[in-house]
Design a protein around this motif. Structure first.
Motif, PDB file in Angstrom:
ATOM      1  N   SER A  13       0.845  -1.187   0.000  1.00  8.84           N
ATOM      2  CA  SER A  13       0.000   0.000   0.000  1.00  8.84           C
ATOM      3  C   SER A  13       0.882   1.239   0.000  1.00  8.84           C
ATOM      4  O   SER A  13       1.925   1.270   0.639  1.00  8.84           O
ATOM      5  CB  SER A  13      -0.947  -0.009   1.199  1.00  8.84           C
ATOM      6  N   GLY A  14       0.467   2.220  -0.760  1.00  9.34           N
ATOM      7  CA  GLY A  14       1.255   3.435  -0.851  1.00  9.34           C
ATOM      8  C   GLY A  14       2.334   3.389  -1.913  1.00  9.34           C
ATOM      9  O   GLY A  14       3.084   4.341  -2.084  1.00  9.34           O
ATOM     10  N   SER A  15       2.415   2.266  -2.650  1.00  9.81           N
ATOM     11  CA  SER A  15       3.473   2.181  -3.660  1.00  9.81           C
ATOM     12  C   SER A  15       3.094   2.939  -4.930  1.00  9.81           C
ATOM     13  O   SER A  15       3.941   3.198  -5.774  1.00  9.81           O
ATOM     14  CB  SER A  15       3.782   0.722  -3.985  1.00  9.81           C
ATOM     15  N   GLY A  16       1.823   3.275  -5.079  1.00 11.34           N
ATOM     16  CA  GLY A  16       1.408   4.040  -6.252  1.00 11.34           C
ATOM     17  C   GLY A  16       0.701   3.224  -7.319  1.00 11.34           C
ATOM     18  O   GLY A  16       0.471   3.735  -8.418  1.00 11.34           O
ATOM     19  N   ALA A  19       4.514  -6.479 -13.097  1.00 16.78           N
ATOM     20  CA  ALA A  19       5.363  -5.350 -12.724  1.00 16.78           C
ATOM     21  C   ALA A  19       5.275  -5.163 -11.211  1.00 16.78           C
ATOM     22  O   ALA A  19       4.209  -5.303 -10.630  1.00 16.78           O
ATOM     23  CB  ALA A  19       4.897  -4.081 -13.435  1.00 16.78           C
ATOM     24  N   VAL A  20       6.419  -4.878 -10.591  1.00  8.80           N
ATOM     25  CA  VAL A  20       6.455  -4.702  -9.137  1.00  8.80           C
ATOM     26  C   VAL A  20       6.771  -3.241  -8.831  1.00  8.80           C
ATOM     27  O   VAL A  20       7.749  -2.692  -9.358  1.00  8.80           O
ATOM     28  CB  VAL A  20       7.537  -5.608  -8.511  1.00  8.80           C
ATOM     29  N   MET A  21       5.939  -2.632  -7.992  1.00 10.38           N
ATOM     30  CA  MET A  21       6.159  -1.227  -7.657  1.00 10.38           C
ATOM     31  C   MET A  21       6.627  -1.061  -6.228  1.00 10.38           C
ATOM     32  O   MET A  21       6.221  -1.792  -5.343  1.00 10.38           O
ATOM     33  CB  MET A  21       4.866  -0.430  -7.836  1.00 10.38           C
ATOM     34  N   TYR A  22       7.488  -0.082  -6.027  1.00  5.04           N
ATOM     35  CA  TYR A  22       7.905   0.287  -4.677  1.00  5.04           C
ATOM     36  C   TYR A  22       8.042   1.794  -4.615  1.00  5.04           C
ATOM     37  O   TYR A  22       8.790   2.370  -5.410  1.00  5.04           O
ATOM     38  CB  TYR A  22       9.236  -0.386  -4.313  1.00  5.04           C
ATOM     39  N   GLY A  34      10.984  -2.957   9.312  1.00  6.74           N
ATOM     40  CA  GLY A  34      10.171  -1.745   9.294  1.00  6.74           C
ATOM     41  C   GLY A  34       9.135  -1.678   8.196  1.00  6.74           C
ATOM     42  O   GLY A  34       8.836  -2.663   7.536  1.00  6.74           O
ATOM     43  N   ASP A  35       8.586  -0.494   8.040  1.00 14.00           N
ATOM     44  CA  ASP A  35       7.536  -0.243   7.065  1.00 14.00           C
ATOM     45  C   ASP A  35       8.120   0.513   5.881  1.00 14.00           C
ATOM     46  O   ASP A  35       9.180   1.106   6.002  1.00 14.00           O
ATOM     47  CB  ASP A  35       6.443   0.624   7.697  1.00 14.00           C
ATOM     48  N   PRO A  36       7.369   0.553   4.762  1.00 15.44           N
ATOM     49  CA  PRO A  36       7.844   1.383   3.651  1.00 15.44           C
ATOM     50  C   PRO A  36       7.913   2.843   4.094  1.00 15.44           C
ATOM     51  O   PRO A  36       7.058   3.298   4.835  1.00 15.44           O
ATOM     52  CB  PRO A  36       6.751   1.199   2.596  1.00 15.44           C
TER      53      PRO A  36
END
Lengths: 337, 296
Positions: free
Chosen positions: B23-26, B199-202, B248-250
């Motif tokens: 979540s939050g990766s876009g 596709a992998v997003m970060y 940790g978290d992103p």
């Protein structure tokens, strides 16, 4: 048996509605041993959360009708006074939720909330409680716990809030921790951290954990024993490895096959169960899985009892005489792979 | 705040491109930007060899029928006071030039395609289960015979037994109608099942893209490897590769780390990773990875 810390017998929960009484749980019975991780799986509306709320005596709706016994260390919880129950809740039996914001108040710092619990239940002084809270936050893997103590829930990310809630739940060293979908709202990397944490808890404190989830992957990672619920009943239970390897109830089998595999060949079509779980007021007579079951036959118009197959139990007439043909087919399918 | 950071991506006709990430990766922002539901600050989006990034609302309108979206919760996108038939007919009435007679026929055709009874057309959204509502959402999305569909967590809210039915339906419709999907999901096993490529997003960027089997079985980016090894899987107790633990978290997209955005959580990070931004480079068989030290 003496090593059962929790014994639930014939737990039935219904609600009076304008359309007449609706039963949510029907005759649920199971035990939890000390130090055991029991997983309750099922789809939405199967009654898994209602079971945990009944154990905590958190069903406050005046239209609720609850019967059955819930024995915790020999004491029947439904028979306790509100005051006795309050002493027990949070101290002996604690609960964590899917959404930490249902358990944390936004108006106090998370540290204060954890410390308060220990001051009330354990009679600790403010300084000692603070020190222990900081220690707990650190143990939960929260970076810089001293600072985290003074932060409010909205300052923290979802994973950190989940940790703070777990810290609060275990602060009084409860004998039973009920975790209702504790990782469902979290990302997989954070989920893996929380599952590690739950396993550490059992190892370090010997807590029993009742883990409510819909995720078979989570079950296979940490459960010792599994209960499968459908339409308000336990339809199968047994040790994790038996149940996942040789499901005896067609619903358990269907549930496991519906999950896309992470390894091996991708199936061209996913095996799926037709239809959807029935709503509580509209459950069919007899076996409630019958309309969706590919193996249903004449007997299924009655409610099947739990039959024993080796070390597991299944509420299905196919299990009356042990494993059925589809079991052998499944075994062949596995060896063919 | 930058949600997407210089993303370049091709979606091939007739494929399903899976888009995964935390979540939050876009992921959702990317999906919506491709459909021009959000406007990008810079960059170019071509659809069918046509630059759509500079078109205004009126110019976009005829294109809208070619690109549709399926949402996670169809209930919030279905007006509770209107009948299913009207809800599905809306896009046809707005975009198509069909007579009521043609619409009548088309509605029945659509209900057959998504496996719902014709009698449902006169009912209201609250009368349906989650799976049925998602089928209604799908019927509505394919009503105008689109070419491209963005499915944003389309099966995430469904129970597993129902989820499998809807995945099968989406795959059948793709075969029948020649659809192209951008399939956004956080559940890797679902993406593995349905996607041709993944596709992998970060944190606002694509860190790896390639054929689904390659990406899932031999991840090249450490983040992909960590993500896949974190999935608790019921079918791979034996064969599971050791977990790569992330701390940790992103980080917040408000303050993205320098260099490689993943370096703060990467078990293999070096000084170079903190200093230099890794650009996506080809590592063979159509795979591209944005990492200084990809796993080989």
């Amino acid at each position: 048996m003496s090593d059962n810390i929790l014994e639930i017998r014939d737990l039935t929960v219904g609600f009076r509605t304008e359309q007449g009484p609706v039963e949510i749980l029907k005759g649920v019975s199971f035990d939890v041993k000390a130090g055991e991780i029991v997983s309750v799986v099922g789809e939405s509306g199967s009654g898994k959360s209602m079971t945990s709320l009944a154990v905590m005596r958190l069903i406050t709706d005046p239209n609720a009708m609850i019967s059955g016994t819930i024995r915790y260390k020999g004491r029947n919880l439904p028979g306790l006074s509100a005051r006795e129950m309050r002493k027990l809740r949070g101290r002996q039996i604690a609960m964590i939720f899917q959404d930490p914001m249902t358990a944390l108040t936004p108006v106090h710092t998370i540290g204060w909330q954890i410390a308060e619990q220990m001051r009330v239940h354990l009679g600790l002084g403010a300084k000692v409680a603070r020190k222990r809270s900081v220690e707990l936050l650190g143990k939960m893997g929260i970076p810089d716990p001293e600072r985290a103590y003074d932060r409010y829930p909205h300052h923290l990310s979802g994973g950190m809030r989940q940790r703070a809630m777990i810290a609060m739940a275990i602060s009084c060293d409860p004998a039973i921790l009920i975790a209702d979908e504790p990782t469902t709202a979290l990302d997989v990397t954070v989920q893996a951290q929380i599952l590690d944490l739950l396993q550490d808890l059992r190892r370090e404190y010997g807590s029993s954990i009742i883990l409510i989830t819909h995720d078979m992957g989570v079950v296979s990672t940490i459960a010792d024993r599994v209960l499968v619920m459908y339409s308000g009943r336990i339809i199968e239970h047994g040790a994790k490895s038996d149940l996942l390897d040789k499901p005896q109830h067609p619903y358990t089998l269907g549930l496991m096959r519906s999950i896309p595999p992470m390894t091996g060949e991708r199936p061209r079509r996913l095996p799926s169960i037709p239809g959807s779980p029935p709503l509580p007021g509209k459950r069919p007579e007899g076996c409630s899985f019958r309309p969706r079951c590919e193996f249903s036959f004449s007997k299924c118009s009655a409610v099947p009892p739990l039959y024993r197959c080796n070390e597991q139990f299944a509420a299905c007439f196919l299990a009356e005489h042990g494993s059925h043909q589809w079991q052998r087919n499944l075994a062949e399918e596995r060896t063919a792979k | 705040m930058r949600i997407l950071n210089e993303v370049s991506l091709d979606v091939y006709e007739g494929e399903t491109l899976g888009l995964v990430g935390e979540s939050g990766s876009g992921k959702s922002t990317l999906g919506r930007t491709l459909l021009r539901l959000y406007d990008a600050d810079s960059g170019k989006i071509e659809f069918d060899n046509l630059d759509i990034s500079t078109k205004n609302r009126r110019e976009l309108r005829p294109l809208r029928s070619k690109m549709q979206m399926i949402f996670q919760d169809p209930y919030s996108s279905l007006n509770p006071r209107r009948r299913i038939g009207d809800l599905i007919a809306d896009p046809i009435r707005i975009h198509g030039h069909a007579s009521e007679r043609e619409i009548h026929v088309r509605l029945r055709e659509l209900m057959d395609m998504v496996g719902l009874s014709h009698s449902f057309l006169t009912r209201y959204p609250h009368e349906f289960s989650g799976g049925q509502r998602q089928r209604i959402g799908i019927a509505r999305a394919i009503a105008l015979k689109p070419k491209f569909i963005v499915a944003d967590e389309a099966v995430s809210a469904l129970d597993v037994s129902v989820q499998a039915q809807v995945i099968n339906l989406l795959m059948d419709l793709q075969d029948e109608l020649g659809l192209t999907y951008l399939f956004i999901a956080h559940d890797l096993s679902v993406v593995r099942q349905i996607s041709t490529r993944t596709a992998v997003m970060y944190l606002g960027g694509i860190v790896e893209i390639g054929m689904t089997d390659d990406v899932m079985h031999n991840p090249a980016h450490p983040y992909t490897a960590a993500l896949i090894s974190s999935v608790p899987s019921h079918d791979s107790i034996m064969s599971k590769s050791p977990r790569i633990k992330l701390q940790g978290d992103p980080p917040s997209p408000l303050m993205p780390p320098s260099g490689c955005r993943f370096h703060t959580r990467c078990p293999f990070a070096t000084d170079k990773c903190a200093a230099e931004v890794p650009f996506p480079h080809d590592v063979g068989s159509g795979r591209s990875v944005a990492c200084h030290f990809p796993i080989s």
